[in-house]
Design an enzyme around this catalytic site. Structure first.
Site, PDB file in Angstrom:
ATOM      1  N   LYS A  70       0.839  -1.195   0.000  1.00  0.00           N
ATOM      2  CA  LYS A  70       0.000   0.000   0.000  1.00  0.00           C
ATOM      3  C   LYS A  70       0.880   1.254   0.000  1.00  0.00           C
ATOM      4  CE  LYS A  70      -4.085   1.794   2.500  1.00  0.00           C
ATOM      5  NZ  LYS A  70      -4.907   1.670   3.722  1.00  0.00           N
ATOM      6  N   SER A 145      -9.790   1.619   2.819  1.00  0.00           N
ATOM      7  CA  SER A 145      -8.940   2.399   1.954  1.00  0.00           C
ATOM      8  C   SER A 145      -7.894   1.577   1.200  1.00  0.00           C
ATOM      9  CB  SER A 145      -8.219   3.454   2.785  1.00  0.00           C
ATOM     10  OG  SER A 145      -7.384   2.834   3.737  1.00  0.00           O
ATOM     11  N   SER A 169      -9.992  -0.936   6.891  1.00  0.00           N
ATOM     12  CA  SER A 169      -9.404  -0.600   5.590  1.00  0.00           C
ATOM     13  C   SER A 169      -8.796  -1.759   4.820  1.00  0.00           C
ATOM     14  CB  SER A 169      -8.347   0.496   5.756  1.00  0.00           C
ATOM     15  OG  SER A 169      -8.965   1.748   5.813  1.00  0.00           O
TER      16      SER A 169
END
Lengths: 471, 479
Positions: A70, A145, A169
């Site tokens: 990420k 996210s 997330s």
């Protein structure tokens, strides 16, 4: 596609050519990325081959394994922007501890995945790279996210992926992309190098396509870190437990079942029947305090966010604007220019709940609720070994749909934030498919119960099967 | 007209004794380093870098709190204090706060201090002590943040541990305030917490109000002991004049201009800044352990006040005592020398009068080691040397040349040089065979007799202890 747990062994026994494996993944990226947009950055082929050659020599348990990371986890040789224009072009001077651990075990980091700016969002749409599309339904969100990490795994664009989980997330994207994810016990994975959103809630979190791969990645990144004072100093492995149904009572929490979509409920109750047929005892219980999870979560998260993001003023951190006069003007203009709307909203709300006179009403009250929630769960775990729940009350929304109404977007997190407030582990896995959408279920357990959650998830996985990567 | 003055102080002291910064491993010794070379991701506040508490700094803070009679909580909590400023890398400072996010290292407490004017001992109450991080240092083109086109920031200092010591408004004149600060710094110096001689090791802010004035003024940027008194005197006079003329004092912050010797308003009205305090989620509460408290307790064996009362008990002249106490190296030498040879008066005279005098007049910084001071005290006691010799010859030479006292004594002919002592002993052993025989039969007095004979051979210049040692060696194993 080969499981990550098998890659290093197959390479060692000459049954898998690691370069072919890398190219297979790059082919998938080339094929899917124009539609999915899950990567914010992919390393060039030449560099990747060079990395692979070096990493194979390490003969670690991840040698030859391709990992997506990420974009909010620091890598010293690749951009790390947290999907913010504030940090465009930023290459950190150091690696996150988890990156060091991956490299030590021989992994190749293929690139950085798209996400909501500073991990603020549940749809991976608040990003300057453009929204992440769900490989299962290209005009749907992949969740957020860590939507990029979920989507990449769903189409086979990496063997494993790292996300971060502040309020769900990694779990929401896992539920929406048919992959598995674990939000670990708070303090078992170092946050050193994770660009902070809400420090007291978040953990860097493993994502994969199978439970075994998930356990492998978790066991690679976990562990005490002298550079992170919030790691718990516990050094243990978390193998996949063989769970005895006769000794395992599972709780369904009434408060986590409100307003859930029918299709999701159907898969959920199917899973419950399946578990009962295995001999598990499953009870419906009520924990009243969980009604306050969502507001408590958002107050704490936004308070911490407004503090963490204060450093981006264009002096040391963050980009500068050309036209400005004096420190405050330049800082204000840079923040006005480079932060997205959702980030600004949360900074303002966070500042509000911390203001003198309001702090007691909001921030302090939220921390009290948090303690209440933690205590009531600890009490529940005296009688029950695990909690099972849906992950999201709704199927993946269409892109653009949720952005219109922020409060609706926040309610997508209602089932996931509790684990972050309580610091307990939570695992999400696919439990079936309804009208073309994968449906996830969530396991929660007491702190350090990762092995048990892996074991429970394995039972479901054995029945349901692995549903990604998509062809 | 003389009006009642009320002063409260906020003293920032760098914890230089911690060796490294408060939350990372960068050295606290940033002075003389090129700008921005004493930094790392943590003290530069890089996204994702995390603070880790320096245990040594905490131990020292606990020691400071103990020495100042504080209430020390069981758990220390670190708080974020937010304000935007270019010298603050994260735009928040990690500090401690009394309410909401609770538990600074010291609550309450009391600073006892000696007034060298009449040797009276006074107290000023403390509100609290916070542990916090120092910001970087901003240099403005135009002297201030407003109007400057360019700001240069050096973060070498960023993250050095500070103690913020806040007194109650219980001081009433400028001199008293200066003395209180001086005593405080002295104590912290003794305890190894800070070195107040280093430039920038401490800064003082003062809150001052005069009776009838209304508001209180915060005077900032006082960097030395002299400036404490000068700045306060100026501010008291300024306020008194206004009040005498029928005016009122507005609550404001003023900047002390050292060069011009005046205070200047920084903002017309004091802004009520909201710092949005909340506990730092990167730093779990830190337990003040039993071993920290034991360590602190042990350190309190050596403080200026303790030494003061010891010296008073010995009956040492108060002025002499104070001149030793004020300088840590003299105080330490006093303590050690006294443990070797118990004549506090002679040792105090040598250190407080002779060594201190030479330091002040000739700028000689070197202090002879405690063994040498103890040795000289013994020689003085035995009348092998006399005070004038020590004061005008031996100690000045020792401080200039850093030679040992023994070598200087030999050189000055006060002690037999080289092997003269050995030879004298050998001669006596041959000449005094009867005494030697007596000694071997167990007559202890014979030993002292032999020492006396050797001394006589050396015209009284020998050191009896050294002669005894040589005698024992020569009679190896026989006595």
């Amino acid at each position: 596609m080969i499981q990550a747990v098998k890659v290093s062994l197959e390479v060692l026994n000459d049954r898998l050519d690691p370069y072919d494996h890398l190219e297979e993944i790059l082919d998938k990226i080339n094929r899917w990325e124009p539609k999915v947009n899950a990567y914010a950055y992919v390393e060039n082929m030449g560099k990747l081959k060079e990395d692979l050659g070096r990493q194979l020599k390490r003969k670690g348990r991840l040698s030859g394994v391709i990992v997506a990371v990420k974009d909010n986890i620091s890598t010293s040789w690749m951009p790390t922007t947290a999907a913010s224009r504030m940090l465009s072009g930023y290459i950190p001077p150091y690696n996150a501890t988890v990156i060091e651990k991956l490299l030590y075990e021989g992994a190749v980091i293929i690139g950085k995945t798209n996400m909501d700016e500073f991990a603020m969002g549940s749809t991976s749409e608040n990003t300057p790279y453009g929204p992440v599309h769900n490989p299962w339904c290209l005009d749907c969100t992949a969740g957020g996210s860590s939507g990029g990490s979920g989507a990449v795994l769903a189409y086979g664009g990496a063997d494993l992926a790292l996300g971060s989980d502040t309020g769900g997330s990694v779990r929401l994207p896992a539920a929406y992309t048919g992959t598995v994810a674990l939000k670990p016990t708070y303090g078992t994975v170092s946050r050193y190098g994770l660009i902070p959103y809400a420090n007291s809630l978040e953990q860097i979190s493993p994502m994969a396509r199978t439970v075994k791969d998930l356990a492998l990645l978790y066991n690679t990144i976990k562990g005490d870190d002298p550079r992170d004072s919030t790691t718990l100093g516990v050094e243990q492995e978390y193998p996949i437990d063989r769970v005895d149904p006769g000794k395992t009572r599972i709780a369904v929490i009434r408060e986590l079942m409100d307003g859930v979509d029918e299709g999701i409920l159907k898969i959920f109750w199917n899973t419950i029947s399946l578990l009962e047929s295995h001999g598990f005892t499953i009870d419906m219980v009520s924990i009243k305090s969980l009604r306050y999870s969502l507001p408590a979560y958002y107050v704490i998260a936004m308070a911490e966010a407004s503090s963490n993001l204060a450093r981006y003023d264009g002096v040391i951190h963050g980009n500068r604007v050309k036209e400005c006069r004096g420190y405050w003007d330049c800082a204000a203009k840079a923040r006005g220019e480079y932060f997205g709307v959702e980030v600004k909203t949360r900074i303002l709300m966070g500042a509000y709940v911390l203001m003198e006179g309001y702090s007691r009403e909001y921030y302090v009250k939220a921390t009290k609720l948090r303690r209440l929630i933690r205590d009531s769960l600890a009490k529940l775990f005296k009688d029950y070994q695990a909690i099972i729940s849906p992950v999201s009350p709704i199927l993946p929304p269409k892109l653009g749909e949720k952005l219109e109404d922020p409060v609706k977007m926040y309610t997508m997190d209602v089932m996931t934030v509790t684990a972050n407030l309580a610091g307990i582990p939570a695992l999400v896995q696919p439990a079936g498919i309804i009208s073309g959408f994968p449906i996830g279920i969530q396991w929660m357990g007491p702190v350090f119960s990762e092995s048990r959650l892996f074991g429970l998830a394995s039972i479901v996985e054995d029945e349901v099967g692995v549903i990604t990567p998509l062809q | 007209m003389a009006r009642k003055v009320t002063i409260g102080l906020e003293i920032h002291v760098q914890i230089t004794g911690a060796k490294t910064k408060l939350f990372c491993n960068c050295p606290v010794d940033y002075r003389d380093k090129p700008p921005n070379t004493n930094v790392c991701p943590v003290c530069m506040g890089f996204p994702g870098a995390l603070p880790v508490v320096n245990r040594k700094a905490i131990e020292l803070a606990v020691t400071a709190s103990k020495s100042l009679n504080c209430e020390i909580p069981e758990w220390l909590i670190f708080t974020r204090k937010h304000y935007f400023y270019p010298d603050l890398p994260k735009n928040y400072q990690i500090t401690q706060y009394k309410t909401v996010a609770g538990a600074p290292v010291c609550l309450g407490g009391r600073l006892d201090y000696i007034d060298p004017k009449d040797w009276s001992i006074h107290s000023v109450g403390l509100d609290r002590i916070n542990i916090e991080e120092d910001p970087g240092k901003a240099v403005y083109e135009k002297g201030g943040i407003i109007g400057s086109r360019v700001v240069l920031v050096d973060y070498n200092r960023s993250g050095v541990g500070l103690l913020e010591i806040v007194t109650r408004p219980e001081l009433h004149d400028a001199r008293q305030a200066r003395i209180a600060v001086e005593n405080l710094l002295l104590t912290l110096w003794y305890l190894g917490i800070t070195d107040p001689r280093l430039p920038g090791a401490f800064r003082v802010d003062a809150n001052i109000s005069v009776e009838g004035g209304g508001g209180r003024v915060e005077l900032k940027n006082i960097g030395s002991l002299i400036e404490v008194e000068r700045g306060l005197r100026y501010e008291i006079l300024r306020q008194t004049k206004i009040v005498d003329a029928g005016g009122k004092i507005a609550r404001e912050t003023r900047h002390w201009d050292t060069v011009k010797g005046v205070s200047k308003a920084t903002r017309s009205k004091e802004e009520e800044t909201d710092y949005m305090y909340f506990p730092d989620p990167d730093l779990p509460p830190l337990r003040v352990t039993r071993s920290m408290l034991v360590k602190a307790e042990a350190a309190l064996e050596f403080t200026p006040l303790k030494l003061w009362s010891d010296m008073n008990r010995y009956g040492i002249d108060k002025g002499l005592a104070w001149s030793i106490i004020r300088e840590l190296d003299l105080a330490k030498t006093f303590r050690t020398a006294l443990s070797i040879y118990r004549n506090p008066h002679l040792i105090a005279w040598m250190l407080g009068n002779v060594v201190k005098g030479l330091r002040d007049k000739k700028g000689l910084e070197y202090v002879p080691p405690a063994v040498d001071i103890a040795y000289l005290a013994e020689l003085l006691d035995r009348n092998i040397v006399h005070r004038e010799m020590v004061k005008f010859v031996i100690l000045p030479k020792a401080m200039e040349t850093k030679e040992s006292v023994k070598r200087i004594m030999e050189y000055e002919g006060k002690l037999p040089r080289g092997d003269a002592l050995e030879k004298a002993v050998e001669k006596v052993l041959i000449e005094e065979s009867k005494a030697v025989n007596d000694l071997l039969r167990g007559r202890k007095q014979a030993f002292n007799y032999l020492i006396g004979r050797v001394m006589r051979k050396l015209d009284g210049k020998g050191d009896p202890r050294e002669i005894a040692e040589i005698l024992r060696r020569k009679l190896n194993g026989l006595i």
